[in-house]
Design an enzyme around this catalytic site. Structure first.
Site, PDB file in Angstrom:
ATOM      1  N   SER A   1      -0.445   4.025  -4.923  1.00  0.00           N
ATOM      2  CA  SER A   1       0.960   4.379  -4.877  1.00  0.00           C
ATOM      3  C   SER A   1       1.276   5.469  -5.902  1.00  0.00           C
ATOM      4  CB  SER A   1       1.825   3.137  -5.104  1.00  0.00           C
ATOM      5  OG  SER A   1       3.165   3.403  -4.735  1.00  0.00           O
TER       6      SER A   1
ATOM      7  N   ILE B   1       0.844  -1.187   0.000  1.00  0.00           N
ATOM      8  CA  ILE B   1       0.000   0.000   0.000  1.00  0.00           C
ATOM      9  C   ILE B   1       0.883   1.241   0.000  1.00  0.00           C
ATOM     10  CG2 ILE B   1      -1.924  -1.171   1.131  1.00  0.00           C
ATOM     11  CD1 ILE B   1      -1.048   0.194   3.780  1.00  0.00           C
ATOM     12  N   SER B   2       0.475   2.258  -0.725  1.00  0.00           N
ATOM     13  CA  SER B   2       1.180   3.531  -0.743  1.00  0.00           C
ATOM     14  C   SER B   2       2.631   3.299  -1.179  1.00  0.00           C
ATOM     15  CB  SER B   2       1.043   4.198   0.632  1.00  0.00           C
ATOM     16  OG  SER B   2       1.346   5.561   0.592  1.00  0.00           O
ATOM     17  N   TYR B   3       3.616   3.726  -0.380  1.00  0.00           N
ATOM     18  CA  TYR B   3       5.013   3.480  -0.748  1.00  0.00           C
ATOM     19  C   TYR B   3       5.269   1.997  -0.996  1.00  0.00           C
ATOM     20  CZ  TYR B   3       6.711   8.199   0.285  1.00  0.00           C
ATOM     21  OH  TYR B   3       6.950   9.562   0.257  1.00  0.00           O
TER      22      TYR B   3
ATOM     23  N   VAL C   1      -1.248  -0.610  -4.423  1.00  0.00           N
ATOM     24  CA  VAL C   1      -2.485   0.055  -4.001  1.00  0.00           C
ATOM     25  C   VAL C   1      -2.172   1.509  -3.646  1.00  0.00           C
ATOM     26  CG1 VAL C   1      -4.444  -0.004  -2.405  1.00  0.00           C
ATOM     27  CG2 VAL C   1      -3.307  -2.151  -3.075  1.00  0.00           C
TER      28      VAL C   1
END
Length: 346
Positions: A241, A216-218, A239
């Protein structure tokens, strides 16, 4: 209301409520917390109440109730520490509480979570592994958190994965969770991820030749970088990112800006600019699932489009128009979709 507290509720209510916090519990804490400086202490007290309930249930032989209470206590500790990095003492205390709560929760889960530690360049990267019962050497999925999240926040997504017959491992890497005190997020974070893969794929209880990495993200960006560098990876999930987080630091508010010095080091803007998929995305060849929210200004779907244009393998991109960051307002739809795709692909 304190601007930081207002920002917390405006931006992260769905995130908290999608991870083992009941609406009533959340409303009670909102009424209790009148100043942002009370945030960490109030959530730690809530966590302690869950853990006490777990202790009582365990003493009575009610292991299922204890498992749930300890897990809720673990996540309450996470929310206590969440973006509260400006008070190092309270932040460290909440992280220590979280580790202790997870140690109680882990063996009672179904299937159990085995706590692991991976050595990496003088660091100890903490994680956990869950293997579905009745499966002989199942494929394994490695999940990666973002900057202000931690392995504990991915527990529910991991639960969706393991119930579909896949083993799942989750780790904190450099710059994440308790590891952030001795390291920062790296432009080459995949080097640390490969150390996690070395440890997990060597185990006799999983199929180390069938591996997926997601985050998720980074963690999504780092997953793609790992797939580009490691041919053990057979599928990737990203997700909410970025192609690169360059420029984000200047846009951050008083709630989230201080923590970037912990996660990124003394020059967060420079480190963010150095984290990129430029020249990398095209080297990844395995199937990629991207999941984004159309109501997420921090990591808009335009990043998914840019990644897909350069990615070297097949790409499936799903955008939920009303989805926020990490689809936490649509977790009941997005997390099953991710787990199903992994079960079909890896």
């Amino acid at each position: 209301m304190d601007s930081r507290l207002a920002s917390m509720y405006r931006r992260f209510t769905w995130r908290i409520l999608s991870n083992y916090v009941t609406p009533w519990e959340f409303e009670q804490l909102k009424a209790q917390i009148t100043d942002y400086e009370q945030w960490c202490g109030a959530w730690r007290a809530q966590a302690a109440a869950h853990i006490e309930r777990g202790d009582e249930a365990l003493a009575a032989g009610h292991t299922v109730t204890a498992a749930d209470a300890y897990l809720r206590g673990t996540l309450a500790c996470h929310w206590a520490s969440f973006v509260f990095t400006h008070d190092t003492g309270q932040f460290r205390g909440a992280l220590a509480d979280m580790a202790a709560a997870l140690a109680k929760a882990a063996p009672l889960q179904s299937p159990p979570a085995e706590l692991l530690t991976v050595p990496f360049e003088g660091l100890s990267l903490p994680g956990y592994l869950r293997v579905p019962p009745g499966r002989s050497r199942p494929p394994v999925v490695l999940l990666l958190p973002g900057a202000d999240s931690a392995k504990e926040e991915l527990y529910n997504l991991a639960d969706h994965v393991v119930t579909r017959g896949l083993a799942v491992a989750v780790f904190d890497g450099p710059g994440q969770g308790p590891v952030s005190f001795g390291s920062n997020l790296r432009p080459d974070q995949e080097v640390a991820v490969r150390a996690m893969l070395d440890a997990v794929t060597a185990r006799p209880d999983v199929d180390g030749s069938r591996v997926a990495v997601g985050g998720i993200s980074y963690g999504g960006l780092f997953s793609i970088r790992t797939a580009a560098a490691d041919d053990r990876v057979k599928a990737v999930v990203s997700v909410s990112s970025w192609y690169t987080p360059a420029g984000r630091f200047a846009e951050m508010d008083d709630l989230t800006r201080p923590g970037q010095y912990l996660h990124h080091g003394p020059d967060p803007a420079a480190n963010m600019a150095a984290i990129t998929l430029a020249g990398v995305a095209g080297r990844a060849r395995v199937p990629l699932l991207q999941v984004y929210g159309g109501s997420d200004p921090g990591s808009p779907p335009s990043h998914a489009e840019r990644i897909a244009a350069e990615y070297g393998g097949p790409v499936t991109t799903v955008v939920y128009p009303d989805g926020v960051h990490i689809l936490n307002n649509l977790w009941n739809v997005a997390r099953p979709l991710i787990a199903d795709w992994l079960a079909d692909t890896v």
